[in-house]
Design a protein around this motif. Structure first.
Motif, PDB file in Angstrom:
ATOM      1  N   CYS A   1     -36.818  -6.143   1.594  1.00  0.00           N
ATOM      2  CA  CYS A   1     -35.922  -5.710   1.349  1.00  0.00           C
ATOM      3  C   CYS A   1     -36.183  -5.711   3.446  1.00  0.00           C
TER       4      CYS A   1
ATOM      5  N   ALA B   1     -28.185  -4.680   4.540  1.00  0.00           N
ATOM      6  CA  ALA B   1     -29.406  -5.463   4.106  1.00  0.00           C
ATOM      7  C   ALA B   1     -29.510  -6.304   3.716  1.00  0.00           C
TER       8      ALA B   1
ATOM      9  N   ILE C   1     -32.027  -9.135   0.963  1.00  0.00           N
ATOM     10  CA  ILE C   1     -33.247  -9.721   0.599  1.00  0.00           C
ATOM     11  C   ILE C   1     -34.097 -10.970   0.491  1.00  0.00           C
TER      12      ILE C   1
ATOM     13  N   ILE D   1     -26.966  -8.428  -0.212  1.00  0.00           N
ATOM     14  CA  ILE D   1     -26.655  -6.935  -0.929  1.00  0.00           C
ATOM     15  C   ILE D   1     -25.354  -6.852  -1.433  1.00  0.00           C
TER      16      ILE D   1
ATOM     17  N   TYR E   1     -28.658   0.394  -2.296  1.00  0.00           N
ATOM     18  CA  TYR E   1     -27.410   0.427  -1.481  1.00  0.00           C
ATOM     19  C   TYR E   1     -26.282   0.039  -1.939  1.00  0.00           C
TER      20      TYR E   1
END
Length: 100
Positions: free
Chosen positions: A55, A2, A4, A88, A100
């Motif tokens: 996200c 993931a 940001i 992340i 996460y």
């Protein structure tokens, strides 16, 4: 992994509940964006700033959303848009209760 997306910009309002009412349709539409996982809406009435922390499932989907959203903000009359994309660190994020 993931990613940001951080976005902020100057905005003269609305803020608080007025912002929630004004942008609820926009908020609903963001849920349909490819790769979108979640967003935290940010605002600071004292400094006339707003934005969000998003996200996304991948760097590509974050970049695609950023391109589209930047154009939308400019169409709303927003300038001076600050953006950053981060990966992340899952190990440290889990220690500090992140998802996460």
């Amino acid at each position: 992994m993931a990613y940001i997306l951080q976005v902020d910009f100057k905005m003269n309002g609305p803020f608080g509940e007025e912002m929630a009412l004004a942008f609820s349709d926009l908020a609903e539409s963001i849920n349909d964006e490819e790769g979108f996982l979640w967003k935290v809406w940010t605002e600071n009435q004292e400094t006339s700033e707003a934005g969000g922390i998003y996200c996304f499932q991948s760097k590509e989907t974050a970049e695609n959303y950023l391109e589209m959203h930047s154009k939308r903000l400019v169409n709303f009359g927003v300038s001076g848009i600050n953006t950053k994309i981060f990966s992340i660190n899952s190990t440290l994020t889990k220690i500090t209760k992140g998802p996460y």
